[in-house]
Design a protein around this motif. Structure first.
Motif, PDB file in Angstrom:
ATOM      1  N   GLN B  18      -2.046   6.135  -1.884  1.00 56.42           N
ATOM      2  CA  GLN B  18      -2.323   6.418  -0.475  1.00 56.42           C
ATOM      3  C   GLN B  18      -1.834   7.807  -0.061  1.00 56.42           C
ATOM      4  O   GLN B  18      -1.850   8.129   1.125  1.00 56.42           O
ATOM      5  CB  GLN B  18      -1.668   5.359   0.429  1.00 56.42           C
ATOM      6  CG  GLN B  18      -2.194   3.941   0.185  1.00 56.42           C
ATOM      7  CD  GLN B  18      -3.654   3.814   0.548  1.00 56.42           C
ATOM      8  OE1 GLN B  18      -4.088   4.219   1.615  1.00 56.42           O
ATOM      9  NE2 GLN B  18      -4.454   3.259  -0.368  1.00 56.42           N
ATOM     10  N   ALA B  32      10.153   0.923   7.848  1.00 57.29           N
ATOM     11  CA  ALA B  32       9.532   1.811   8.827  1.00 57.29           C
ATOM     12  C   ALA B  32       9.890   3.271   8.580  1.00 57.29           C
ATOM     13  O   ALA B  32       9.250   4.164   9.113  1.00 57.29           O
ATOM     14  CB  ALA B  32       9.947   1.410  10.243  1.00 57.29           C
ATOM     15  N   SER B  38       1.506   0.767   7.685  1.00 51.47           N
ATOM     16  CA  SER B  38       1.210  -0.663   7.626  1.00 51.47           C
ATOM     17  C   SER B  38       0.108  -0.965   6.610  1.00 51.47           C
ATOM     18  O   SER B  38       0.129  -2.017   5.974  1.00 51.47           O
ATOM     19  CB  SER B  38       0.857  -1.207   9.018  1.00 51.47           C
ATOM     20  OG  SER B  38      -0.233  -0.524   9.549  1.00 51.47           O
ATOM     21  N   LEU B  39      -0.823  -0.019   6.420  1.00 58.07           N
ATOM     22  CA  LEU B  39      -1.860  -0.256   5.414  1.00 58.07           C
ATOM     23  C   LEU B  39      -1.232  -0.312   4.015  1.00 58.07           C
ATOM     24  O   LEU B  39      -1.575  -1.173   3.200  1.00 58.07           O
ATOM     25  CB  LEU B  39      -2.934   0.839   5.487  1.00 58.07           C
ATOM     26  CG  LEU B  39      -4.101   0.669   4.515  1.00 58.07           C
ATOM     27  CD1 LEU B  39      -4.866  -0.628   4.784  1.00 58.07           C
ATOM     28  CD2 LEU B  39      -5.054   1.855   4.604  1.00 58.07           C
ATOM     29  N   LEU B  41       1.790  -1.266   3.254  1.00 55.43           N
ATOM     30  CA  LEU B  41       2.486  -2.549   3.109  1.00 55.43           C
ATOM     31  C   LEU B  41       1.493  -3.683   2.897  1.00 55.43           C
ATOM     32  O   LEU B  41       1.722  -4.578   2.081  1.00 55.43           O
ATOM     33  CB  LEU B  41       3.345  -2.823   4.355  1.00 55.43           C
ATOM     34  CG  LEU B  41       4.620  -1.973   4.447  1.00 55.43           C
ATOM     35  CD1 LEU B  41       5.265  -2.122   5.816  1.00 55.43           C
ATOM     36  CD2 LEU B  41       5.607  -2.378   3.348  1.00 55.43           C
ATOM     37  N   ALA B  42       0.363  -3.642   3.618  1.00 50.67           N
ATOM     38  CA  ALA B  42      -0.661  -4.682   3.458  1.00 50.67           C
ATOM     39  C   ALA B  42      -1.211  -4.661   2.033  1.00 50.67           C
ATOM     40  O   ALA B  42      -1.428  -5.711   1.418  1.00 50.67           O
ATOM     41  CB  ALA B  42      -1.778  -4.470   4.477  1.00 50.67           C
ATOM     42  N   LEU B  43      -1.410  -3.460   1.477  1.00 46.37           N
ATOM     43  CA  LEU B  43      -1.936  -3.340   0.111  1.00 46.37           C
ATOM     44  C   LEU B  43      -0.916  -3.841  -0.908  1.00 46.37           C
ATOM     45  O   LEU B  43      -1.271  -4.485  -1.898  1.00 46.37           O
ATOM     46  CB  LEU B  43      -2.309  -1.877  -0.179  1.00 46.37           C
ATOM     47  CG  LEU B  43      -3.484  -1.326   0.625  1.00 46.37           C
ATOM     48  CD1 LEU B  43      -3.647   0.183   0.389  1.00 46.37           C
ATOM     49  CD2 LEU B  43      -4.783  -2.042   0.259  1.00 46.37           C
ATOM     50  N   VAL B  45       1.432  -6.109  -0.361  1.00 49.13           N
ATOM     51  CA  VAL B  45       1.500  -7.574  -0.255  1.00 49.13           C
ATOM     52  C   VAL B  45       0.307  -8.211  -0.984  1.00 49.13           C
ATOM     53  O   VAL B  45       0.463  -9.204  -1.706  1.00 49.13           O
ATOM     54  CB  VAL B  45       1.544  -7.999   1.229  1.00 49.13           C
ATOM     55  CG1 VAL B  45       1.357  -9.500   1.379  1.00 49.13           C
ATOM     56  CG2 VAL B  45       2.864  -7.568   1.861  1.00 49.13           C
ATOM     57  N   ALA B  46      -0.881  -7.620  -0.835  1.00 43.66           N
ATOM     58  CA  ALA B  46      -2.071  -8.164  -1.503  1.00 43.66           C
ATOM     59  C   ALA B  46      -1.946  -8.028  -3.022  1.00 43.66           C
ATOM     60  O   ALA B  46      -2.260  -8.953  -3.781  1.00 43.66           O
ATOM     61  CB  ALA B  46      -3.321  -7.444  -1.008  1.00 43.66           C
TER      62      ALA B  46
END
Lengths: 450, 78
Positions: B18, B32, B38-39, B41-43, B45-46
């Protein structure tokens, strides 16, 4: 001569009172509203023109709006992430006569000449200025929705000006959700703390707390980040609001625990339909009694399982030949699918499979079209995968051609292809190989509810 | 590979993908302030769900604030 009432943004801001303490601020600057009132200089040549506002920061854009509403024929609020390649086409569609800004923003990156922002209110604010807003999720070049200050301010409750309210939002005020907060602050007599690109959550919350923020608004994903920042105690809001994404029960409960005694409200709104309704009981979804109820600010219908809204707050039309905004009865189809559970309607995804990544909408067709460029891909399907961080992320599955190389190689190439052609939130987080993908009789990939 | 090292590796990989500059990863580092948005972190987690089969968020835990909190969440369900 009888003076016409001044319904412009500045006129209504002034009418709400210009207490010395009123301001709009970001991390780099502060606009003192009383000071702005005294900044009136020579009349601008922008009267009656269609004006694009271009700036990376939000504060210069706010100053331009205050100066130009009621003066310009049209203001086009350009979000900072508009691709430079799209600037020229957008300007043509909106018949832009002039660009105003601080020398930054998409128009600057596209090499467009720019005029400075007027330093104060302009005289003769009698035009009914059209406000052009970008929709948040369309394939290719964004659509422009035509609003007016009246339709945008429709959701605001009339009431006495409250000069001690300090609003703040994680949203950008150049999009519908953020603009609502700007108008609440300006027309309601309060002040506003703007977020700033690149600023860390903890720093923003500290700044908001120092400024005495009373009303704080964002998407559920913004609020998850607040709770993950460990800095939620920097602010002591009286009012917390979520919109722009489905607010699930988890985030509502966590906010209620983090901000006890605080009103926690979630709301449904879209750029096209405007603010639909608010839910104040701390529960996800909305009461069945809202549908068809009298006395609601927006009328609600459920047609084929999806939510439709009609009110004076809806946009008037899309600009150009870009489809119709409302049905024959004036209802805007939001595309949000709802399911009835007891006396509640709960949101169950988007009818067209649109993926909402932290408030940014992704059309699956756009991502599928990029993936289909890869010679090994026979067909691709893009869909929402739930995420505890952003609500949803983009996921994809592909059927490979029989002569395709190993999937691991193709997957890496597909990700590279998507990363080069799409903004980061549209790139699939995961790609799986499957044997088949269902195709509807129309020839389109079937889209189960996301 | 331990859960801890798998998570740290995933954070490093995703941040690089990223184009985010990551602060040195320590247990006390706030997410933070890590450089991850946040993207990211979302990636992460996935990817951890796909690669390790772990999804600690299903049980609705408190949101992690630090890198150490995040790792502990996963260690508790491993």
């Amino acid at each position: 001569m009888k003076m016409l009432p001044d319904h412009s943004l500045w006129g209504r801001t002034e009418a709400a009172g210009l207490a010395r303490s009123r301001f709009v601020a970001d991390a780099a600057g502060r606009l003192d509203l009383q000071g702005f009132a005294k900044g009136a200089g020579a009349a601008t040549t922008l009267r009656g023109q269609s004006v694009m506002i271009s700036a990376d920061r939000q504060l210069p854009a706010v100053q331009a709006l205050l100066a130009l509403d009621g003066v310009a024929r049209r203001v086009l609020l350009c979000p900072p992430d508009l691709r430079p390649d799209d600037v020229e086409a957008v300007m043509a569609e909106a018949n832009v006569d002039a660009v105003v800004g601080d020398g930054t923003g998409p128009a600057a990156r596209a090499g467009m000449p720019m005029q400075p922002i007027p330093a104060g209110p302009q005289p003769g604010r009698t035009n009914a200025t059209e406000w052009l807003l970008f929709t948040s999720g369309t394939t290719g070049r964004p659509k422009l929705v035509v609003h007016s200050l009246a339709s945008l301010a429709g959701p605001l409750q009339e009431g006495p000006a409250a000069t001690d309210l300090v609003w703040s939002t994680f949203y950008d005020v150049r999009r519908y959700g953020g603009l609502q907060i700007l108008l609440r602050a300006l027309l309601g007599g309060g002040s506003l703390v703007l977020s700033q690109s690149g600023e860390k959550m903890g720093e923003f919350l500290h700044r908001a707390g120092q400024a005495g923020v009373t009303h704080l608004l964002g998407t559920p994903s913004h609020w998850r980040l607040v709770l993950m920042s460990g800095a939620a105690d920097q602010v002591t809001p009286q009012y917390v609001r979520l919109s722009g994404e489905v607010a699930d029960q988890v985030i509502l409960d966590k906010l209620a625990a983090a901000f006890p005694q605080v009103a926690i409200v979630h709301a449904f709104a879209s750029t096209e339909a405007g603010v639909g309704f608010e839910v104040k009981d701390g529960l996800a979804g909305f009461p069945v009694s809202y549908v068809g109820a009298a006395g609601m600010a927006a009328e609600i219908r459920i047609v084929d399982g999806s939510l439709r809204l009609r009110s004076s707050r809806t946009g008037s039309r899309y600009l150009g030949d870009r489809g119709t905004l409302a049905d024959a009865d004036g209802f805007v189809d939001t595309g949000d699918v709802v399911e009835r559970v007891g006396d509640r309607y709960l949101f169950a995804g988007r009818r067209e499979g649109i993926v909402n990544v932290g408030g940014q909408k992704v059309h699956p067709e756009e991502v599928e079209a990029v993936m289909a460029r890869h010679p090994a891909v026979q067909v691709a399907r893009v869909f929402a995968r739930s995420s505890p961080v952003t609500g949803a992320i983009v996921a994809a599955e592909v059927v490979m051609r029989s002569d395709a190389p190993a999937f691991a190689t193709v997957r890496d190439e597909l990700l590279d292809l998507c990363r080069s052609a799409l903004p980061p939130h549209k790139v699939p987080a995961s790609i799986r190989q499957v044997d088949s993908i269902a195709i509807a009789p129309s020839g389109k990939v079937t889209r189960p509810r996301a | 590979m331990s859960v801890r090292s798998a998570i740290l590796q995933q954070m490093t990989d995703t941040a690089a993908q990223q184009k985010k500059t990551l602060a040195p990863l320590t247990d006390g580092l706030k997410l933070a302030e890590s450089g991850m948005d946040s993207l990211c972190l979302a990636l992460i987690v996935a990817a951890l769900d796909d690669n390790l089969g772990l999804d600690p968020f299903g049980s609705n835990p408190p949101f992690p604030v630090t890198v150490g909190d995040f790792i502990t969440l996963y260690e508790n369900v491993a």
